[in-house]
Scaffold this active site. Structure first.
Site, PDB file in Angstrom:
ATOM      1  N   HIS A 296     -34.402 -68.774 -48.111  1.00 59.67           N
ATOM      2  CA  HIS A 296     -34.694 -69.154 -46.732  1.00 59.67           C
ATOM      3  C   HIS A 296     -36.125 -69.657 -46.647  1.00 59.67           C
ATOM      4  O   HIS A 296     -37.065 -68.917 -46.937  1.00 59.67           O
ATOM      5  CB  HIS A 296     -34.516 -67.944 -45.801  1.00 59.67           C
ATOM      6  CG  HIS A 296     -33.095 -67.546 -45.594  1.00 59.67           C
ATOM      7  ND1 HIS A 296     -32.677 -66.224 -45.579  1.00 59.67           N
ATOM      8  CD2 HIS A 296     -31.968 -68.282 -45.396  1.00 59.67           C
ATOM      9  CE1 HIS A 296     -31.380 -66.174 -45.355  1.00 59.67           C
ATOM     10  NE2 HIS A 296     -30.925 -67.406 -45.249  1.00 59.67           N
ATOM     11  N   PHE A 476     -38.795 -64.658 -48.341  1.00 62.28           N
ATOM     12  CA  PHE A 476     -38.589 -63.577 -49.318  1.00 62.28           C
ATOM     13  C   PHE A 476     -37.126 -63.250 -49.611  1.00 62.28           C
ATOM     14  O   PHE A 476     -36.784 -62.101 -49.847  1.00 62.28           O
ATOM     15  CB  PHE A 476     -39.327 -62.294 -48.897  1.00 62.28           C
ATOM     16  CG  PHE A 476     -40.629 -62.543 -48.198  1.00 62.28           C
ATOM     17  CD1 PHE A 476     -41.606 -63.330 -48.789  1.00 62.28           C
ATOM     18  CD2 PHE A 476     -40.888 -62.014 -46.952  1.00 62.28           C
ATOM     19  CE1 PHE A 476     -42.821 -63.581 -48.151  1.00 62.28           C
ATOM     20  CE2 PHE A 476     -42.089 -62.257 -46.303  1.00 62.28           C
ATOM     21  CZ  PHE A 476     -43.060 -63.048 -46.903  1.00 62.28           C
ATOM     22  N   HIS A 477     -36.258 -64.269 -49.630  1.00 59.52           N
ATOM     23  CA  HIS A 477     -34.833 -64.025 -49.845  1.00 59.52           C
ATOM     24  C   HIS A 477     -34.244 -64.845 -51.000  1.00 59.52           C
ATOM     25  O   HIS A 477     -33.135 -65.370 -50.871  1.00 59.52           O
ATOM     26  CB  HIS A 477     -34.045 -64.329 -48.564  1.00 59.52           C
ATOM     27  CG  HIS A 477     -34.481 -63.545 -47.378  1.00 59.52           C
ATOM     28  ND1 HIS A 477     -34.306 -63.975 -46.079  1.00 59.52           N
ATOM     29  CD2 HIS A 477     -35.102 -62.334 -47.285  1.00 59.52           C
ATOM     30  CE1 HIS A 477     -34.792 -63.075 -45.237  1.00 59.52           C
ATOM     31  NE2 HIS A 477     -35.284 -62.075 -45.936  1.00 59.52           N
ATOM     32  N   PRO A 478     -34.914 -64.990 -52.144  1.00 58.86           N
ATOM     33  CA  PRO A 478     -34.300 -65.735 -53.252  1.00 58.86           C
ATOM     34  C   PRO A 478     -33.014 -65.050 -53.701  1.00 58.86           C
ATOM     35  O   PRO A 478     -32.953 -63.828 -53.832  1.00 58.86           O
ATOM     36  CB  PRO A 478     -35.375 -65.717 -54.347  1.00 58.86           C
ATOM     37  CG  PRO A 478     -36.260 -64.565 -54.005  1.00 58.86           C
ATOM     38  CD  PRO A 478     -36.248 -64.465 -52.517  1.00 58.86           C
TER      39      PRO A 478
END
Length: 546
Positions: A296, A476-478
């Protein structure tokens, strides 16, 4: 227990790993080793929600990754913080509890992942959740380990934001995890009694004293030991010494979307061309390991507030800081107990030529903070400020994670390829315009002294897109780099077992075939809870589940 006495080895004590180790060790006959590369979660900044600003840059508790130069970001490297301690990223994240949309999970099932539709996974969301709210809540759990709390006092600025969203057509909601995600309101947080509730706190702490659970910190995994076509152990470095731990049942990789694929690649499981280039003997040619990277992209709009009611004002004053401390010590409430973002919004921003929403469900998410800084976790500005951050929920852009060398301690290549798809570029611009529409609403206008970023000079779609390229950052959503499925890029099956290798599973964000529409910590906890039940089933019926 000696190094050869384990049934299961869990690699990574993060959001998923703590759940796996705690749940599997509930059976006293099951011997579990949990390896964590970072130190114990002893810092008070981990447990105090506002400590997010400290751990965001900590060299001790944070991997502090950087992507490779990204063409979509005008060649910038994007800072990617990831947790390096017990609890992993759940010990350093923004605390927001979001499940995503029903359609996210139904789409996973439609892709051939049996058992991952929304109705299938809901029981594990409920099992994991310990919601502070009381009463009849059929979609929520109240007894689970992962505590979920309301933000106590209402904030004048957040109330104005919610009213402003209503004025542009977004309804108010008190539950983003209910029957319908769309709406504006306050987030619920993974906190309890004013403290962070990481998976280390929720799951691992009650299990630590079990004699059948061994937790090794500062134990950096270097590779999976594979004999024939089966995983039988893990090599790791601890105290400057290389060690090997072996297991009789399974190795469970929970090192995250960056390091789980790297570990597989360095263990000989990955694209043949990459392994040949690295000089790693090919154990299993798996094209998809490290591919399908999704994240994101967050676009932060900064505003100066007309009133001294922001967290900036409190943190920039000794008196304000003292009041924050007293409020937390006396009532466990206030900014110290909340962290960064209090309010948010899920809405459909992208419109067609007739002004109708293109998406059937929300396509962007807001995170609204009553403070402002140049970057997440940075020093707050000297003026009264607040931030509205927007992100596209279901990006089409895809990147990759690839080991750079055979050295397991060298960070891999990380290329997110942000904004490489037209839909993502259009949605980013639409998200900025939606934020501006709320800021210009009658409810919000009295609080906006000026728009600091992007500012009045950015007006056209082209100018706003350039602002996104120059200022966008991760939220922070890999995810997605060891995707679940049966296609040519799938790495694990619907039971999270690595294709082609026995005794090896991946349980973390990397197995998501597509990103969920929201923050990822809650979904990963659900996935780990579900994985434990699948592991137990498979152990009882190895013929049906080889």
């Amino acid at each position: 227990m000696t190094d050869k006495e384990f049934d299961y080895i869990v690699v990574g004590a993060g959001s998923a790993g703590c759940v796996l180790a705690a749940r599997l060790s509930e059976d006293p006959a099951t011997r579990v080793l949990l390896l964590e590369a970072g130190p114990p979660d002893n810092s008070p900044w981990i447990h105090l929600p506002i400590g997010y600003g400290k751990t965001m840059w900590s060299p001790v508790y944070n991997w502090r990754f950087e992507t490779d130069p990204d063409p979509g970001m005008n060649g910038r490297r994007i800072y990617w913080p990831r947790g390096k301690t017990l609890g992993g990223s759940s010990s350093i994240n923004g605390l927001i509890y979001i499940r995503g949309q029903r359609e996210d999970y139904d789409h996973w099932a439609e892709l051939g992942n049996t058992g991952w539709g929304y109705d299938d996974v809901l029981p594990w969301f409920i099992k994991s959740e310990g919601n502070q709210r009381v009463g009849d809540m059929p979609l929520h759990g109240q007894d689970g380990p992962l505590k979920v709390s309301d933000i106590g006092a209402k904030h004048e600025l957040i109330e104005a934001f919610i009213s402003g969203a209503e004025q542009i057509g977004v309804p108010r909601t008190d539950d983003f995890n209910g029957a319908r995600q769309e709406g504006a309101g306050y987030y619920q947080l993974n906190t309890f009694n004013g403290l962070r509730c990481s998976t280390a706190k929720a799951y691992l702490a009650p299990a630590k004293r079990r004699p059948n659970l061994r937790i090794e910190t500062e134990a950096f995994a270097a590779g999976v030991v594979i004999e024939g076509r089966r995983a039988v152990g893990v090599r790791y470095r601890q105290g400057g010494e290389m060690k090997t731990a072996r297991c009789t049942a399974e190795v469970l990789l929970s090192a995250g979307a960056i390091q789980s694929p790297q570990l597989l690649q360095l263990s000989g499981i990955g694209p043949r061309a990459l392994l040949d280039q690295l000089g790693v003997p090919v154990v299993h040619d798996a094209r998809g390991v490290g591919e399908n990277l999704q994240d994101h992209l967050q676009i932060r709009l900064g505003y100066e507030c007309t009133k001294p009611i922001t967290t900036n004002d409190q943190l920039n004053s000794w008196i304000g800081q003292a009041r924050l401390g007293i409020e937390w010590l006396s009532h466990r409430t206030g900014a110290l107990a909340i962290g960064i973002n209090q309010g948010g919004c899920f809405m459909r921003a992208l419109k067609d030529a007739n002004g109708k929403p293109e998406a059937a469900t929300p396509d962007i998410q807001f995170h609204v903070a009553t403070l402002s800084a140049d970057m997440a976790g940075g020093k707050v500005h000297p003026y009264s400020g607040f931030t509205m951050s927007v992100c596209q929920l279901r990006p089409e852009s895809r990147g990759h994670v690839r080991a750079r060398s055979r050295d397991p301690f060298e960070a891999p290549e990380m290329q997110p390829n942000y904004l490489s798809k037209e839909l993502d570029r259009r949605t980013a611009v639409a998200g900025v315009r939606a934020a501006r529409a709320i800021a210009h609403s009658p409810a919000m206008r009295p609080y906006v002294k000026r728009e600091v970023k992007p500012g009045p000079d950015a007006a056209t779609d082209e100018e706003l897109l350039e602002f996104c390229r120059n200022n966008g950052a991760t939220i922070f959503h890999p995810s997605g780099t060891c995707k679940m499925g049966n296609d040519t890029l799938a790495v694990v099956d619907a039971r999270l077992r690595v294709h082609g290798i026995g005794g090896l599973r991946v349980v973390d964000c990397s197995v998501m075939p597509t990103l969920v529409s929201g923050n990822t910590n809650g979904p990963v906890v659900m996935m780990a809870e579900k994985a434990v039940d699948m592991i137990r089933q498979d152990a009882k019926d190895p013929i049906r589940f080889p």
